[in-house]
Motif scaffolding. Structure first.
Motif, PDB file in Angstrom:
ATOM      1  N   ARG A   1      14.987 -60.250  13.615  1.00  0.00           N
ATOM      2  CA  ARG A   1      15.480 -60.606  12.277  1.00  0.00           C
ATOM      3  C   ARG A   1      16.015 -62.036  12.278  1.00  0.00           C
ATOM      4  NH1 ARG A   1      17.262 -55.191  13.180  1.00  0.00           N
ATOM      5  NH2 ARG A   1      16.507 -53.746  11.566  1.00  0.00           N
ATOM      6  N   PRO A   2      15.303 -62.981  11.678  1.00  0.00           N
ATOM      7  CA  PRO A   2      15.833 -64.347  11.571  1.00  0.00           C
ATOM      8  C   PRO A   2      17.141 -64.360  10.803  1.00  0.00           C
ATOM      9  CG  PRO A   2      13.492 -64.260  11.010  1.00  0.00           C
ATOM     10  CD  PRO A   2      13.974 -62.835  11.088  1.00  0.00           C
ATOM     11  N   CYS A   3      17.949 -65.375  11.057  1.00  0.00           N
ATOM     12  CA  CYS A   3      19.253 -65.475  10.413  1.00  0.00           C
ATOM     13  C   CYS A   3      19.111 -65.669   8.901  1.00  0.00           C
ATOM     14  CB  CYS A   3      20.041 -66.643  11.018  1.00  0.00           C
ATOM     15  SG  CYS A   3      21.716 -66.801  10.353  1.00  0.00           S
ATOM     16  N   GLY A   4      19.977 -65.007   8.142  1.00  0.00           N
ATOM     17  CA  GLY A   4      19.969 -65.147   6.697  1.00  0.00           C
ATOM     18  C   GLY A   4      21.101 -66.000   6.164  1.00  0.00           C
ATOM     19  N   MET A   5      21.892 -66.585   7.072  1.00  0.00           N
ATOM     20  CA  MET A   5      23.018 -67.420   6.661  1.00  0.00           C
ATOM     21  C   MET A   5      22.620 -68.898   6.755  1.00  0.00           C
ATOM     22  SD  MET A   5      24.987 -64.881   6.136  1.00  0.00           S
ATOM     23  CE  MET A   5      26.507 -65.731   5.713  1.00  0.00           C
ATOM     24  N   LYS A   6      23.203 -69.719   5.893  1.00  0.00           N
ATOM     25  CA  LYS A   6      22.850 -71.139   5.878  1.00  0.00           C
ATOM     26  C   LYS A   6      23.316 -71.846   7.141  1.00  0.00           C
ATOM     27  CE  LYS A   6      22.685 -71.792   0.869  1.00  0.00           C
ATOM     28  NZ  LYS A   6      23.262 -72.530  -0.290  1.00  0.00           N
ATOM     29  N   ILE A   7      24.546 -71.566   7.551  1.00  0.00           N
ATOM     30  CA  ILE A   7      25.082 -72.210   8.741  1.00  0.00           C
ATOM     31  C   ILE A   7      25.809 -71.182   9.599  1.00  0.00           C
ATOM     32  CG2 ILE A   7      25.323 -74.505   7.713  1.00  0.00           C
ATOM     33  CD1 ILE A   7      28.336 -73.897   7.429  1.00  0.00           C
ATOM     34  N   CYS A   8      25.940 -71.499  10.877  1.00  0.00           N
ATOM     35  CA  CYS A   8      26.690 -70.664  11.812  1.00  0.00           C
ATOM     36  C   CYS A   8      27.631 -71.575  12.575  1.00  0.00           C
ATOM     37  CB  CYS A   8      25.742 -69.945  12.762  1.00  0.00           C
ATOM     38  SG  CYS A   8      26.574 -68.787  13.888  1.00  0.00           S
ATOM     39  N   GLY A   9      28.927 -71.298  12.490  1.00  0.00           N
ATOM     40  CA  GLY A   9      29.900 -72.186  13.108  1.00  0.00           C
ATOM     41  C   GLY A   9      30.879 -71.515  14.037  1.00  0.00           C
ATOM     42  N   CYS A  10      30.673 -70.238  14.337  1.00  0.00           N
ATOM     43  CA  CYS A  10      31.604 -69.500  15.185  1.00  0.00           C
ATOM     44  C   CYS A  10      30.933 -69.137  16.504  1.00  0.00           C
ATOM     45  CB  CYS A  10      32.076 -68.229  14.484  1.00  0.00           C
ATOM     46  SG  CYS A  10      33.281 -67.272  15.427  1.00  0.00           S
ATOM     47  N   TYR A  11      31.686 -69.236  17.584  1.00  0.00           N
ATOM     48  CA  TYR A  11      31.135 -68.999  18.918  1.00  0.00           C
ATOM     49  C   TYR A  11      30.405 -67.667  19.015  1.00  0.00           C
ATOM     50  CZ  TYR A  11      30.861 -68.074  23.908  1.00  0.00           C
ATOM     51  OH  TYR A  11      30.405 -67.745  25.163  1.00  0.00           O
ATOM     52  N   ILE A  12      30.994 -66.597  18.500  1.00  0.00           N
ATOM     53  CA  ILE A  12      30.378 -65.285  18.684  1.00  0.00           C
ATOM     54  C   ILE A  12      29.115 -65.112  17.851  1.00  0.00           C
ATOM     55  CG2 ILE A  12      32.557 -64.208  19.351  1.00  0.00           C
ATOM     56  CD1 ILE A  12      32.672 -62.909  16.610  1.00  0.00           C
ATOM     57  N   GLY A  13      28.796 -66.102  17.028  1.00  0.00           N
ATOM     58  CA  GLY A  13      27.542 -66.090  16.290  1.00  0.00           C
ATOM     59  C   GLY A  13      26.491 -66.980  16.916  1.00  0.00           C
ATOM     60  N   TYR A  14      26.786 -68.273  17.041  1.00  0.00           N
ATOM     61  CA  TYR A  14      25.743 -69.228  17.448  1.00  0.00           C
ATOM     62  C   TYR A  14      25.299 -69.072  18.901  1.00  0.00           C
ATOM     63  CZ  TYR A  14      29.700 -72.216  19.069  1.00  0.00           C
ATOM     64  OH  TYR A  14      30.822 -72.722  19.679  1.00  0.00           O
ATOM     65  N   ILE A  15      26.089 -68.408  19.739  1.00  0.00           N
ATOM     66  CA  ILE A  15      25.663 -68.229  21.130  1.00  0.00           C
ATOM     67  C   ILE A  15      24.420 -67.360  21.257  1.00  0.00           C
ATOM     68  CG2 ILE A  15      27.920 -68.612  22.181  1.00  0.00           C
ATOM     69  CD1 ILE A  15      28.181 -65.524  22.363  1.00  0.00           C
ATOM     70  N   HIS A  16      24.091 -66.613  20.215  1.00  0.00           N
ATOM     71  CA  HIS A  16      22.951 -65.704  20.284  1.00  0.00           C
ATOM     72  C   HIS A  16      21.677 -66.307  19.689  1.00  0.00           C
ATOM     73  CE1 HIS A  16      25.669 -62.708  21.777  1.00  0.00           C
ATOM     74  NE2 HIS A  16      26.415 -62.774  20.692  1.00  0.00           N
ATOM     75  N   MET A  17      21.706 -67.607  19.394  1.00  0.00           N
ATOM     76  CA  MET A  17      20.512 -68.301  18.923  1.00  0.00           C
ATOM     77  C   MET A  17      19.735 -68.789  20.147  1.00  0.00           C
ATOM     78  SD  MET A  17      22.334 -70.448  15.818  1.00  0.00           S
ATOM     79  CE  MET A  17      20.803 -71.206  15.240  1.00  0.00           C
ATOM     80  N   PRO A  18      18.579 -68.201  20.450  1.00  0.00           N
ATOM     81  CA  PRO A  18      17.882 -68.509  21.700  1.00  0.00           C
ATOM     82  C   PRO A  18      17.368 -69.939  21.801  1.00  0.00           C
ATOM     83  CG  PRO A  18      16.536 -67.087  20.307  1.00  0.00           C
ATOM     84  CD  PRO A  18      17.886 -67.158  19.674  1.00  0.00           C
ATOM     85  N   ASP A  19      17.243 -70.635  20.673  1.00  0.00           N
ATOM     86  CA  ASP A  19      16.784 -72.020  20.716  1.00  0.00           C
ATOM     87  C   ASP A  19      17.904 -72.987  21.090  1.00  0.00           C
ATOM     88  OD1 ASP A  19      14.253 -71.203  19.977  1.00  0.00           O
ATOM     89  OD2 ASP A  19      14.606 -71.500  17.834  1.00  0.00           O
ATOM     90  N   GLN A  20      19.123 -72.483  21.198  1.00  0.00           N
ATOM     91  CA  GLN A  20      20.261 -73.284  21.629  1.00  0.00           C
ATOM     92  C   GLN A  20      20.494 -73.058  23.132  1.00  0.00           C
ATOM     93  OE1 GLN A  20      21.587 -75.506  19.708  1.00  0.00           O
ATOM     94  NE2 GLN A  20      20.508 -74.874  17.841  1.00  0.00           N
ATOM     95  N   PRO A  21      21.294 -73.899  23.788  1.00  0.00           N
ATOM     96  CA  PRO A  21      21.388 -73.853  25.259  1.00  0.00           C
ATOM     97  C   PRO A  21      22.391 -72.864  25.828  1.00  0.00           C
ATOM     98  CG  PRO A  21      22.667 -75.693  24.425  1.00  0.00           C
ATOM     99  CD  PRO A  21      22.005 -75.063  23.225  1.00  0.00           C
ATOM    100  N   PHE A  22      22.933 -71.972  25.014  1.00  0.00           N
ATOM    101  CA  PHE A  22      24.106 -71.207  25.447  1.00  0.00           C
ATOM    102  C   PHE A  22      23.819 -70.165  26.523  1.00  0.00           C
ATOM    103  CE2 PHE A  22      24.860 -72.705  21.105  1.00  0.00           C
ATOM    104  CZ  PHE A  22      25.836 -73.641  21.415  1.00  0.00           C
ATOM    105  N   ALA A  23      22.633 -69.584  26.522  1.00  0.00           N
ATOM    106  CA  ALA A  23      22.308 -68.620  27.577  1.00  0.00           C
ATOM    107  C   ALA A  23      22.339 -69.299  28.937  1.00  0.00           C
ATOM    108  CB  ALA A  23      20.942 -67.990  27.317  1.00  0.00           C
TER     109      ALA A  23
END
Length: 307
Positions: A263-285
């Motif tokens: 399920r792609p994200c339905g929110m315009k922006i994500c600014g909280c750690y417990i949210g954006y860490i689960h975006m696989p295109d970001q380096p958090f993993a």
């Protein structure tokens, strides 16, 4: 044909890993931080009883997931301080000893006695501890953290990055062991709150502060939320994340395989750690590895020290 059937059956029985953020009816805290809305509520006896029943039901459901071939990681992030209530402490102890649980962690101010932590499986339990200057002494918070440290229980420590908290942030960093990660939550209620030199200082204290300082364009972006990361409420209702209001189902009525989906994200922006860490295109993993829920970067968790 027989071999193919056996392969399909084996695939169905393979363990699948899921992460759950759990939040029940609790909405009160024993601190009164001015920036937090939950410090201004007092839960009734009925609300506390409901929260306890909800958590006990959730723990029972977690037990049953071993039969389903699921491995689970659980993060408690209540609207308030959970560890002042015995049912959260008991839940952490029990869950840490279940064979199909990889992680049980909680967001806490570390205000309670920690004698009970000796009963935890320290290889699975972890704490996300927030220091609130003005609500407790630095001496007490450091002493609590060091008790976990000496037990070998993983924890991160952090502070909301208000300008008036800068002296406390500097002091806390100096007092905690080097291999304890000190995170700083960027204060975003006021646009352009920080001066460049302030950002540079906070970045020296928290090497990953820059990632929390920004917001992420997330609409339509891939995210593990709703696929193998879920936000579950006390009544069992499941959402993709704490911001996305879409209900995916109820864990007490549907299986995780039925609820899970890409399920792609339905929110315009994500600014909280417990949210954006689960975006696989970001380096958090890569940054956090197996300690992503409790917010401990891999170089702290593995190296033993920094510098």
């Amino acid at each position: 044909m027989k071999g193919a059937v056996e392969m399909d059956r084996h695939a169905e029985q393979q363990e699948i890993s899921f992460s759950f953020y759990y939040r029940g009816s609790l909405s009160s805290c024993n601190y009164a931080c001015p920036y937090c809305p939950f410090s201004k509520t007092v839960d009734s006896r009925e609300t506390l009883q409901r929260d306890r029943q909800q958590l006990e039901r959730f723990v029972g459901w977690v037990r049953e997931q071993e039969r389903e071939g699921h491995r689970l990681s659980i993060f408690f992030n209540p609207y308030g301080e959970g560890l002042v209530h015995g049912w959260y402490r008991r839940a952490m102890i029990e869950l840490s000893h279940l064979p199909h649980i990889d992680k049980v962690a909680i967001q806490t101010n570390l205000s309670v006695k920690l004698d009970w932590t000796a009963e935890l499986d320290r290889s699975k339990a972890a704490f996300w501890a927030t220091y609130h200057p003005g609500q407790t002494s630095e001496e007490f918070f450091v002493r609590q953290g060091m008790q976990l440290y000496e037990q070998g229980i993983a924890f991160s420590a952090g502070v909301v990055g208000l300008r008036e908290a800068f002296p406390a942030i500097r002091s806390l960093r100096a007092r905690l062991p080097e291999n304890v990660y000190l995170w700083i939550n960027a204060f975003k209620d006021r646009p352009a709150y920080y001066q460049p030199e302030e950002i540079a200082e906070l970045q020296r204290i928290d090497p990953y502060f820059e990632y929390n300082l920004r917001d992420y364009d997330s609409l339509g972006q891939s995210c593990l939320a709703g696929q193998n990361v879920f936000y579950v409420q006390g009544n069992g209702m499941v959402k993709r994340c704490y911001q996305d209001k879409r209900v995916l189902g109820n864990i007490y009525r549907r299986s995780l395989r039925e609820i899970s989906g890409i399920r792609p994200c339905g929110m315009k922006i994500c600014g909280c750690y417990i949210g954006y860490i689960h975006m696989p295109d970001q380096p958090f993993a890569d940054i956090y590895g197996q300690r992503i829920l409790e917010r401990i970067p891999a170089d702290y968790a593995l190296s033993g020290s920094r510098g």
